[in-house]
Design a protein around this motif. Structure first.
Motif, PDB file in Angstrom:
ATOM      1  N   ARG A  97      -3.682   3.768   0.948  1.00 53.28           N
ATOM      2  CA  ARG A  97      -4.280   3.859  -0.388  1.00 53.28           C
ATOM      3  C   ARG A  97      -3.614   2.831  -1.290  1.00 53.28           C
ATOM      4  O   ARG A  97      -2.583   2.281  -0.955  1.00 53.28           O
ATOM      5  CB  ARG A  97      -4.072   5.256  -0.983  1.00 53.28           C
ATOM      6  CG  ARG A  97      -4.891   6.350  -0.315  1.00 53.28           C
ATOM      7  CD  ARG A  97      -4.495   7.707  -0.836  1.00 53.28           C
ATOM      8  NE  ARG A  97      -3.112   8.055  -0.469  1.00 53.28           N
ATOM      9  CZ  ARG A  97      -2.081   7.980  -1.278  1.00 53.28           C
ATOM     10  NH1 ARG A  97      -2.233   7.579  -2.532  1.00 53.28           N
ATOM     11  NH2 ARG A  97      -0.874   8.315  -0.861  1.00 53.28           N
ATOM     12  N   GLN A  98      -4.220   2.610  -2.439  1.00 53.47           N
ATOM     13  CA  GLN A  98      -3.654   1.687  -3.442  1.00 53.47           C
ATOM     14  C   GLN A  98      -3.224   0.369  -2.816  1.00 53.47           C
ATOM     15  O   GLN A  98      -2.109  -0.094  -3.013  1.00 53.47           O
ATOM     16  CB  GLN A  98      -2.468   2.345  -4.141  1.00 53.47           C
ATOM     17  CG  GLN A  98      -2.863   3.605  -4.874  1.00 53.47           C
ATOM     18  CD  GLN A  98      -1.676   4.276  -5.541  1.00 53.47           C
ATOM     19  OE1 GLN A  98      -0.764   3.612  -5.997  1.00 53.47           O
ATOM     20  NE2 GLN A  98      -1.707   5.585  -5.613  1.00 53.47           N
ATOM     21  N   TRP A 119       0.828  -1.202   0.000  1.00 51.38           N
ATOM     22  CA  TRP A 119       0.000   0.000   0.000  1.00 51.38           C
ATOM     23  C   TRP A 119       0.862   1.251   0.000  1.00 51.38           C
ATOM     24  O   TRP A 119       2.073   1.179   0.203  1.00 51.38           O
ATOM     25  CB  TRP A 119      -0.944   0.005   1.203  1.00 51.38           C
ATOM     26  CG  TRP A 119      -0.274   0.276   2.526  1.00 51.38           C
ATOM     27  CD1 TRP A 119      -0.025   1.492   3.099  1.00 51.38           C
ATOM     28  CD2 TRP A 119       0.240  -0.702   3.450  1.00 51.38           C
ATOM     29  NE1 TRP A 119       0.604   1.333   4.319  1.00 51.38           N
ATOM     30  CE2 TRP A 119       0.778   0.004   4.560  1.00 51.38           C
ATOM     31  CE3 TRP A 119       0.286  -2.096   3.450  1.00 51.38           C
ATOM     32  CZ2 TRP A 119       1.358  -0.647   5.647  1.00 51.38           C
ATOM     33  CZ3 TRP A 119       0.866  -2.737   4.541  1.00 51.38           C
ATOM     34  CH2 TRP A 119       1.395  -2.018   5.620  1.00 51.38           C
ATOM     35  N   LYS A 176      -7.705   1.474   5.163  1.00 54.47           N
ATOM     36  CA  LYS A 176      -8.015   2.634   4.328  1.00 54.47           C
ATOM     37  C   LYS A 176      -8.416   3.822   5.205  1.00 54.47           C
ATOM     38  O   LYS A 176      -7.959   4.937   5.012  1.00 54.47           O
ATOM     39  CB  LYS A 176      -9.151   2.275   3.358  1.00 54.47           C
ATOM     40  CG  LYS A 176      -9.430   3.320   2.287  1.00 54.47           C
ATOM     41  CD  LYS A 176     -10.473   2.787   1.314  1.00 54.47           C
ATOM     42  CE  LYS A 176     -10.958   3.857   0.370  1.00 54.47           C
ATOM     43  NZ  LYS A 176      -9.936   4.249  -0.614  1.00 54.47           N
ATOM     44  N   SER A 190       0.937   5.201   1.796  1.00 51.29           N
ATOM     45  CA  SER A 190       0.304   5.962   2.876  1.00 51.29           C
ATOM     46  C   SER A 190       1.222   7.085   3.315  1.00 51.29           C
ATOM     47  O   SER A 190       2.415   7.071   3.010  1.00 51.29           O
ATOM     48  CB  SER A 190       0.003   5.047   4.070  1.00 51.29           C
ATOM     49  OG  SER A 190       1.209   4.621   4.657  1.00 51.29           O
TER      50      SER A 190
END
Ligand code: PRP
Ligand code: ZN
Length: 299
Positions: A287-288, A231, A282, A233
């Motif tokens: 994110r992602q 992820w 989240k 962040s």
């Protein structure tokens, strides 16, 4: 111990454990050429051969030194360990690993109409089983005196035939019990496929092969549940996000070019990741997010 230089593993020829046993060994990098009679598989990638036998015969083949290892249900192995314990000799087998497939229970089942409360109701009753040692041991541990009716098969019809009041048999989906108007009321043993070996492991080349196989099996079992989670962040949110990962290991944190306070993170999780985990992450600023399966793993 015989002086074979190739390792031999006994597995079930056909039945609930066969396919998963072959699949596990394939994932450990073993490949085989099957003989014409399909009872022997010659190992091509490593000096490890397979014998395909009845599951009940696996412990005996290990005890006789015909095979070094076997994949067999804990139910079969424990039954034979208890059976061989008479005379105070140490058990000729041991469980090296639980393999995580072929899960089932050895349970006592009673007719659907029987009003069951507790195991005291087994007192004075006849219980039919193909697992007399496990059942007798369980009855003794629970201080119940029932008579064990030792059958060689088709246990589920014994109550209807009048040869027993209850049964003690393997339950997996429960379909066999349902089809015979029986219900499971007490678990005697939780079972699954295990890797079994003799009391003493060979200390020659075969011992080294066993060590290697165990390391690979551990890796195969681990990758079944482990996932790679990735992820982006803010760096400041990193710690709180990581705390949300189930059984997460040390993460690798990489700066992102041109974004000073952002990082890209990857971590291995040794437990199932749910949508809830991802949604919580989240909310904490991730994110992602990507969750990827692992192919191989070696600690
Ligand atoms: C067991 C048991 C039942 C059936 C239960 O036999 O004796 O017949 O499986 O499974 P279910 O709950 O999914 O209906 P198994 O196929 O293991 O044969 P075996 O005991 O002769 O090896
Ligand atoms: Zn069997």
């Amino acid at each position: 111990m015989s002086s074979r230089d190739r390792l031999r593993i006994a597995i079930q020829k056909s039945g609930r454990l066969s396919e998963a046993s072959l699949d596990l060994l394939a994932r450990c990098g073993l490949s085989f050429r099957r003989s014409r009679d399909k009872l022997f598989c010659f190992g091509e990638s490593l000096p490890v051969d397979l014998l395909l036998v009845r599951d009940d015969d696996v412990p005996g083949m290990i005890a006789d030194g015909v095979c070094d290892l076997g994949v067999v249900g804990r139910n079969v192995l424990s039954e034979q360990i208890l059976g061989s314990g008479a005379g105070g000799q140490p058990a000729p087998f041991r469980e090296l690993r639980s393999l995580g497939f072929g899960k089932c229970r050895l349970s006592v089942a009673v007719p659907d109409a029987f009003d069951y409360h507790d195991a005291d109701q087994f007192s004075g009753m006849r219980i039919a089983t193909t697992y007399p040692n496990l059942l007798a041991d369980w009855l003794q541990r629970n201080d119940v005196s029932a008579s064990v009716v030792n059958l060689s098969g088709s246990v589920e019809i014994a109550p209807r035939l009048g040869s027993a009041d209850f049964i003690c048999d393997l339950v997996s989906s429960g379909a066999t019990l349902a089809a015979n108007q029986l219900k499971e009321v007490a678990v005697v043993l939780e079972s699954e496929a295990v890797l079994a070996a003799g009391a003493e492991l060979p200390c020659d080349e075969r011992g080294e092969l066993i060590d290697m196989l165990l390391r690979r099996i551990d890796g195969v079992i681990q990758v079944r549940v482990s996932k790679l989670v990735m992820w982006h962040s803010p760096r400041s949110a990193l710690e709180s996000i990581q705390r949300l990962l189930p059984n997460g290991q040390q993460a690798t944190v990489t700066p992102i070019e041109g974004l000073d306070n952002e990082v890209a993170v990857q971590a291995i999780c040794n437990e199932a990741i749910t949508w809830q985990h991802l949604e919580d992450m989240k909310r904490a600023g991730a994110r992602q997010m990507l969750v990827l399966p692992l192919e191989q793993m070696l600690a």
